[in-house]
Design an enzyme around this catalytic site. Structure first.
Site, short mmCIF file in Angstrom:
data_model
loop_
_atom_site.label_atom_id
_atom_site.label_comp_id
_atom_site.label_asym_id
_atom_site.label_seq_id
_atom_site.Cartn_x
_atom_site.Cartn_y
_atom_site.Cartn_z
N SER A 95 26.95 33.11 37.41
CA SER A 95 26.65 31.71 37.04
C SER A 95 27.52 30.77 37.85
CB SER A 95 26.95 31.48 35.56
OG SER A 95 26.19 32.36 34.78
N ARG A 127 35.19 30.12 28.68
CA ARG A 127 35.46 30.20 30.14
C ARG A 127 36.73 29.43 30.48
NH1 ARG A 127 31.74 32.36 28.99
NH2 ARG A 127 32.20 34.06 28.77
N GLU A 143 31.85 26.94 37.79
CA GLU A 143 32.66 28.03 37.23
C GLU A 143 33.59 28.66 38.29
OE1 GLU A 143 30.69 30.98 34.54
OE2 GLU A 143 31.75 32.41 35.80
C1 LIG Z 1 26.74 39.06 39.74
C2 LIG Z 1 27.85 38.42 38.95
C3 LIG Z 1 27.78 38.36 37.57
C4 LIG Z 1 28.81 37.78 36.81
N1 LIG Z 1 28.69 37.74 35.44
C5 LIG Z 1 29.68 37.19 34.69
C6 LIG Z 1 29.59 37.17 33.27
O1 LIG Z 1 28.62 37.66 32.68
N2 LIG Z 1 30.58 36.59 32.56
C7 LIG Z 1 31.69 36.07 33.17
O2 LIG Z 1 32.57 35.56 32.46
N3 LIG Z 1 31.82 36.10 34.53
C8 LIG Z 1 30.85 36.64 35.29
N4 LIG Z 1 30.95 36.66 36.67
C9 LIG Z 1 32.13 36.05 37.31
C10 LIG Z 1 33.24 37.06 37.69
O3 LIG Z 1 32.74 38.35 37.87
C11 LIG Z 1 34.36 37.10 36.64
O4 LIG Z 1 34.90 35.82 36.44
C12 LIG Z 1 35.49 38.06 37.06
O5 LIG Z 1 36.40 38.20 36.00
C13 LIG Z 1 36.21 37.63 38.31
O6 LIG Z 1 37.05 38.70 38.68
P1 LIG Z 1 37.56 38.90 40.15
O7 LIG Z 1 38.56 40.01 40.11
O8 LIG Z 1 36.43 39.06 41.09
O9 LIG Z 1 38.33 37.52 40.40
P2 LIG Z 1 38.37 36.65 41.73
O10 LIG Z 1 37.02 36.10 42.01
O11 LIG Z 1 39.04 37.38 42.83
O12 LIG Z 1 39.32 35.46 41.25
C14 LIG Z 1 38.89 34.48 40.33
C15 LIG Z 1 40.05 33.53 40.04
O13 LIG Z 1 41.06 34.23 39.33
C16 LIG Z 1 42.29 34.29 40.06
N5 LIG Z 1 42.83 35.64 39.88
C17 LIG Z 1 42.19 36.82 40.10
N6 LIG Z 1 42.99 37.85 39.78
C18 LIG Z 1 44.17 37.31 39.34
C19 LIG Z 1 45.40 37.84 38.88
N7 LIG Z 1 45.62 39.16 38.79
N8 LIG Z 1 46.40 36.97 38.53
C20 LIG Z 1 46.22 35.64 38.62
N9 LIG Z 1 45.09 35.07 39.07
C21 LIG Z 1 44.07 35.89 39.42
C22 LIG Z 1 41.92 33.97 41.49
O14 LIG Z 1 43.00 33.35 42.16
C23 LIG Z 1 40.74 33.01 41.30
O15 LIG Z 1 41.19 31.69 41.03
C24 LIG Z 1 29.94 37.24 37.46
C25 LIG Z 1 30.02 37.30 38.87
C26 LIG Z 1 28.98 37.89 39.60
C27 LIG Z 1 29.09 37.96 41.11
#
Ligand SMILES: Cc1cc2nc3c(=O)[nH]c(=O)nc-3n(C[C@H](O)[C@H](O)[C@H](O)COP(=O)(O)OP(=O)(O)OC[C@H]3O[C@@H](n4cnc5c(N)ncnc54)[C@H](O)[C@@H]3O)c2cc1C
Length: 358
Positions: free
Chosen positions: A240, A167, A345
């Site tokens: 998480s 992570r 996280e």
């Molecule tokens: C129901 C649920 C289940 C999940 N299960 C998992 C799992 O099994 N494993 C896991 O690892 N994660 C999990 N997650 C967490 C999450 O889905 C992941 O971390 C995902 O990759 C976040 O993507 P996002 O586009 O929503 O990012 P965001 O939430 O929009 O952003 C997260 C961070 O990344 C930055 N960011 C986003 N896009 C970019 C970009 N293009 N360039 C630079 N910075 C950027 C943002 O500024 C922020 O700091 C889960 C979340 C939920 C709600």
């Protein structure tokens, strides 16, 4: 190109927690070129920039986010044969992650099948080296194309340069510096599915295909409210909330002693742990439950998921302050019982990309 910049845009509907205030200014960029244009616009005006993907791993402060929130909505998937059974898949940062998994599995390309059901967009996946069921994006990542806000150049970071960990990545450590434009993975045509977790092995049919594994992982995740489902009462979460703590041997011995003394386990082997080099990775959900915090507990509009002790949920009508107060009290309780400090996280949405709990 002209950017459609709006002001005072509520961010809660753009995140899975559905909490927090508004963006001072906001733009959704639909191509990599538009993304660079928006960054140039912000640089010319000295505006702080915050990148938003699918909003599934962020907590929006109640007071909102100052400066420009840049929502990445660029789409595009490109496949390239690179010899033998290897195929490269390049995804634009705004591509929904599930579409990337679908593109791989439907073409019989192995390497991402266990990462189904993870919400969000492709560009965010290398940031915390997204992982589940024994697979991580880092296993297949070739490179990340990004805009470096320090040198003001588009660069390509190869896998090593991303410094991926559990992570963790350089992109996350140097939060705010890199804006991911695209990610490239190398997949294996006709490769065997990855079945590393016992829970997955037990649930998969004999001789499971990539599609079987994907379907099984999705079903397992659904039972734990770990996929986005509008009908799920635990749906407003970030998955998480805490990472699994990686501790040294002395800390692990102390956890075992507490667990045995309190009668939480009968034998040392019953304390869940995973190997992590010289260290030990503990199960944060186990620590939370054994510290006395039950699944489904509620404190007003926020609480713990009824399906998974590691997920905090918002039931509607709450504030980020209430969510973070609950998170802080869970962390304090686990620390008081086991002497282990949990790390959040999700990130606090803002130009610094700080962890949700300091
Ligand atoms: C129901 C649920 C289940 C999940 N299960 C998992 C799992 O099994 N494993 C896991 O690892 N994660 C999990 N997650 C967490 C999450 O889905 C992941 O971390 C995902 O990759 C976040 O993507 P996002 O586009 O929503 O990012 P965001 O939430 O929009 O952003 C997260 C961070 O990344 C930055 N960011 C986003 N896009 C970019 C970009 N293009 N360039 C630079 N910075 C950027 C943002 O500024 C922020 O700091 C889960 C979340 C939920 C709600």
């Amino acid at each position: 190109m002209s950017l459609a910049i709006e002001t005072n845009v509520p961010l809660a509907p753009l995140t899975t927690f559905e909490l927090g205030g508004a963006a001072e200014s906001f733009v959704a960029v639909r191509s990599e070129a538009e993304c660079l244009e928006a960054l140039a616009h912000a640089e010319a005006r000295g505006l702080p920039v915050t990148v938003l993907g699918g909003g599934s791993n962020v907590v929006v402060p109640d007071e909102g986010v100052r400066g420009l929130v840049l929502a990445i909505r660029s789409r595009g998937l490109h496949l390239e044969e690179v010899g033998g059974a290897s195929v490269r898949l390049r995804a634009s940062a705004g591509e929904p992650w599930e579409d990337v998994v679908e593109a791989a599995v439907s073409r019989d390309l192995a390497g991402l099948e266990c990462l189904t059901g993870i919400p969000g967009l492709a560009g965010a996946t290398p940031i915390q080296n997204v992982g589940a069921y024994g697979q991580e994006v880092g296993d297949r990542l070739v490179s990340v194309e990004a805009y470096d806000r320090e040198t003001r150049r588009v660069i390509t970071l190869d896998r090593d340069a991303c410094e991926l960990g559990y992570r963790q990545s350089r992109l996350k450590r140097e939060a705010g510096r890199y804006v991911v434009l695209a990610v490239t993975f190398e997949l294996t045509r006709g490769g065997a599915p990855s079945i590393r977790y016992r829970e997955l092995a037990e649930a998969c049919p004999e001789g499971a295909s990539l599609a079987d594994v994907r379907r099984t992982v999705f079903a397992l995740r659904k039972k734990k409210s770990m996929v986005l489902d509008p009908a799920d009462p635990n749906r407003r979460s970030a998955g998480s909330f805490f990472t699994n703590p990686v501790v040294d041997a002395d800390t692990f011995a102390r956890v075992v002693e507490v667990a045995l003394t309190r009668g939480l386990v009968a034998r040392e082997e019953d304390v869940p742990r995973y190997p992590a080099g010289d260290a030990v990775k503990l199960a944060a959900g186990w620590l939370i439950e054994r510290a006395g915090i039950q699944k489904g507990m509620r404190r007003g509009p926020v609480g713990v998921s009824s399906a998974h002790a590691l997920a905090l949920v918002h039931h509607g009508g709450g504030t980020t302050g209430e969510l973070l107060a609950l998170a802080a009290s869970i962390r304090a309780q686990v620390e008081a019982v086991f002497g282990v400090r949990l790390e959040a996280e999700p990130r606090l949405l803002g130009p610094d990309g700080a962890p949700a709990l300091a």
